[in-house]
Design an enzyme around this catalytic site. Structure first.
Site, PDB file in Angstrom:
ATOM      1  N   ASP A   6      18.385  43.772  54.271  1.00 37.25           N
ATOM      2  CA  ASP A   6      18.302  44.715  53.158  1.00 37.25           C
ATOM      3  C   ASP A   6      19.726  44.931  52.664  1.00 37.25           C
ATOM      4  OD1 ASP A   6      17.638  46.783  51.377  1.00 37.25           O
ATOM      5  OD2 ASP A   6      17.973  48.293  52.943  1.00 37.25           O
ATOM      6  N   VAL A   7      20.050  44.330  51.525  1.00 39.07           N
ATOM      7  CA  VAL A   7      21.425  44.298  51.031  1.00 39.07           C
ATOM      8  C   VAL A   7      21.642  45.401  50.009  1.00 39.07           C
ATOM      9  CG1 VAL A   7      23.211  42.864  49.974  1.00 39.07           C
ATOM     10  CG2 VAL A   7      21.406  41.801  51.370  1.00 39.07           C
ATOM     11  N   GLY A   8      22.449  46.395  50.393  1.00 37.86           N
ATOM     12  CA  GLY A   8      22.798  47.481  49.494  1.00 37.86           C
ATOM     13  C   GLY A   8      24.224  47.343  48.999  1.00 37.86           C
ATOM     14  N   ASN A   9      24.621  48.237  48.119  1.00 40.60           N
ATOM     15  CA  ASN A   9      25.973  48.175  47.569  1.00 40.60           C
ATOM     16  C   ASN A   9      27.038  48.533  48.592  1.00 40.60           C
ATOM     17  OD1 ASN A   9      25.798  47.594  44.551  1.00 40.60           O
ATOM     18  ND2 ASN A   9      24.278  49.214  44.776  1.00 40.60           N
ATOM     19  N   ASP A 109      14.893  47.115  46.514  1.00 39.93           N
ATOM     20  CA  ASP A 109      14.883  48.065  47.621  1.00 39.93           C
ATOM     21  C   ASP A 109      13.772  49.089  47.472  1.00 39.93           C
ATOM     22  OD1 ASP A 109      16.247  49.003  45.354  1.00 39.93           O
ATOM     23  OD2 ASP A 109      17.525  50.349  46.520  1.00 39.93           O
ATOM     24  N   THR A 132      24.142  54.295  48.716  1.00 43.20           N
ATOM     25  CA  THR A 132      25.129  54.423  47.652  1.00 43.20           C
ATOM     26  C   THR A 132      24.598  55.339  46.555  1.00 43.20           C
ATOM     27  OG1 THR A 132      25.860  52.177  48.145  1.00 43.20           O
ATOM     28  CG2 THR A 132      26.598  53.136  46.069  1.00 43.20           C
TER      29      THR A 132
END
Length: 257
Positions: A6-9, A109, A132
């Site tokens: 799960d790629v967040g800022n 997301d 974020t």
């Protein structure tokens, strides 16, 4: 078992999940300057630290809100799993009934969180994700994704405030002993921690007026454990909500591919 990212800022949540149970998960700082080789080394190291082997994974899936990293992370994961990961995006089957102005603009997301919440909790559901950005979304009792709100994240707001006010310094996100602070640090803690909790309580109250039934309220994201205990509503903390959602999407799409 599948490998889920799960790629967040700010962070990448990276873990192994099987049959709805998380074998391990770690958080890695999101760095847009790293190469696929560097990410592969980090992921492989974390897998080893958690007592796992690369051949434990049958496949992988990535949800990302940082498009410029998608290809890099895809290649990094391929080095580990020796297979192409699924990417949450246009064309992927979700099973969601999305009723917003343009469903194609819904962040991956938010899709993943909604899929997991629908599988885990009684509807209607309000889902809070604190990273974020802070997002709060609503799913009604018929299972329809109705939309939600996006607000500045806790750290983003705090860093903006302290970065623009010369006499204010960054603080730890601990709960103050009382709301009315008597020194600068505690005043900041009240504003950031209690202020965000009060915002969430107010948003929940207003959302409840727009959806029928008493909602299940669930929160996830790296900062939720700092804020949610100060809310007045009953809110379930669910750290691996998005990883479970990724497994559901992986199984749904692999079965139909």
């Amino acid at each position: 078992m599948i490998l889920a990212l799960d790629v967040g800022n700010t962070n990448i949540v990276f873990g192994g999940i099987e049959n709805g149970k998380t074998a391990f998960f770690s958080r890695v700082h999101t760095d847009r300057n790293k190469t696929e080789d560097e990410y592969a080394v980090i992921f492989k190291t974390l897998i080893s630290i958690n007592g796992m082997k690369n051949d434990a994974f049958d496949g992988a899936i990535i949800s990302s809100v940082v498009p410029q990293l998608n290809e890099i992370l895809k290649k990094a994961v391929e080095m580990i799993c020796r297979s192409e990961p699924l990417i949450v995006g246009p064309g992927i089957k979700t099973g969601l009934n999305i009723r917003i102005d343009n469903p194609a603009t819904l962040g991956s997301d938010l899709v993943v969180g909604a899929v997991a919440a629908m599988a885990s909790y009684k509807k209607p559901i309000i889902i809070i994700d604190m990273g974020t950005a802070t997002t709060v979304v609503a799913i009604d009792k018929a299972g329809i994704y109705r939309g939600g709100i996006i607000a500045p994240g806790v750290r983003v707001a705090m860093e903006s405030l302290t970065g623009n006010a010369a006499q204010l310094q960054s603080i730890s996100l601990s709960t103050p002993k009382k709301v009315i602070g008597t020194n600068t640090a505690d005043c900041l803690r009240s504003g950031v921690v209690i202020g965000n909790a009060a915002m969430l309580d107010g948003i929940i109250d207003r959302m409840k007026e727009e959806i029928e039934g008493e909602p299940t309220i669930v929160a996830t994201g790296g900062l939720s454990s700092k804020i949610i205990p100060n809310c007045r509503h009953k809110i379930k903390l669910d750290d691996d909500l998005l990883l479970r959602g990724l497994e559901i999407l992986y199984n749904k799409n692999k079965a139909q591919s």
